[in-house]
Motif scaffolding. Structure first.
Motif, short mmCIF file in Angstrom:
data_model
loop_
_atom_site.label_atom_id
_atom_site.label_comp_id
_atom_site.label_asym_id
_atom_site.label_seq_id
_atom_site.Cartn_x
_atom_site.Cartn_y
_atom_site.Cartn_z
N ASP A 150 -13.81 9.22 4.76
CA ASP A 150 -14.13 8.09 3.83
C ASP A 150 -13.57 6.58 4.07
N PHE A 151 -12.29 6.60 4.27
CA PHE A 151 -11.59 5.41 4.74
C PHE A 151 -12.19 4.83 5.75
N THR A 175 -0.88 5.73 3.62
CA THR A 175 -1.86 4.99 4.38
C THR A 175 -1.74 5.21 5.62
N THR A 223 -15.39 3.03 5.10
CA THR A 223 -15.11 1.79 4.20
C THR A 223 -14.53 0.73 5.40
N LEU A 233 -4.28 7.14 7.06
CA LEU A 233 -5.92 6.72 6.50
C LEU A 233 -7.00 7.02 7.69
N ASN A 244 -12.23 -2.57 -2.08
CA ASN A 244 -13.11 -1.64 -1.78
C ASN A 244 -12.65 -0.13 -1.60
N TRP A 245 -11.22 0.03 -1.28
CA TRP A 245 -10.56 1.13 -1.13
C TRP A 245 -9.44 1.38 -2.11
N TRP A 281 0.98 -1.18 0.05
CA TRP A 281 -0.01 0.11 0.01
C TRP A 281 0.82 1.33 0.16
N ASP A 299 -9.11 10.05 7.61
CA ASP A 299 -10.00 10.16 6.47
C ASP A 299 -11.07 9.46 6.68
N CYS A 326 -16.18 -2.82 6.03
CA CYS A 326 -15.73 -4.11 6.34
C CYS A 326 -15.48 -4.88 7.23
N LEU A 366 -10.57 -4.27 2.11
CA LEU A 366 -10.10 -3.00 2.06
C LEU A 366 -9.25 -2.85 0.72
#
Length: 199
Positions: free
Chosen positions: A133-134, A125, A137, A128, A195-196, A121, A131, A141, A192
């Motif tokens: 939005d993260f 990250t 997600t 993250l 979806n991310w 990654w 964030d 998950c 992740l």
């Protein structure tokens, strides 16, 4: 007359704390529960406890730190009750069916199947969790984990409980605990990744 003055002053202080710290406490509670109503309830309970136990606040920490300490206990109780209540379904998979993911990731020799090994990654990250939005997600998950896995991850990584404490709260052996954590991390990483990072 004195008790009423004392009580009035206490309530006034708590009201000022509500204005100052409600948003921060709510954001943290929502991050821990992914549920708007539960987060609001937990924060309200936090302020009620603060009001009732105001005399225990000795000023050795900031009001915000003290309130977060109360909230952490409330969140722990919330997840403990959630785990014990079988009527609360947060699963989109069942625990016994989780072996399908394990079989998809690894061959019979325990080696990664082609195309399934973790991809590196990007360096950013590490930030993250800042964030929103993260975080959404990640919570989505986590909701796909079997209930016991979800609880183990919450207690270990978000509540920062020691392994022996998690084992005691979930009623699992150390061997089962490490297996749960290992498989939960694999499933979270795969989710992740899809979806991310590859989204």
């Amino acid at each position: 007359m004195e008790p009423s003055i004392h009580t009035s002053g206490r309530a006034k202080t708590i009201r000022s704390w509500v204005l100052l710290y409600f948003d921060s406490l709510y954001s943290w509670a929502f991050y821990k529960t992914s549920n708007k109503e539960s987060a609001e309830d937990l924060v309200q309970e936090t302020f009620l406890v603060a009001l009732k136990s105001f005399d225990q606040f000795e000023g050795k920490s900031t009001p915000k730190s003290w309130l977060f300490g109360i909230l952490r206990h409330k969140i722990t109780d919330y997840h403990r009750q959630k785990y014990k209540d079988p009527s609360i379904a947060i699963l989109t998979t069942i625990e016994n069916g989780s072996d399908a993911l394990f079989d998809k990731l690894f061959n019979v020799h325990g080696e990664w199947n082609p195309g399934e090994s973790p991809q590196p990654w990007q360096e950013e990250t590490v930030h993250l969790l800042d964030d929103p939005d993260f975080n959404t997600t990640l919570q989505d998950c986590m909701k796909k984990l079997p209930l016991k896995w979800f609880s183990a991850v919450q207690l270990k990584f978000l509540e920062e409980k020691k392994p022996e404490q998690v084992c005691q709260e979930l009623g699992v052996t150390p061997t089962n605990y490490w297996q749960i954590i290992h498989r939960a991390k694999l499933q979270l990483r795969k989710c992740l990744q899809i979806n991310w990072f590859n989204g």
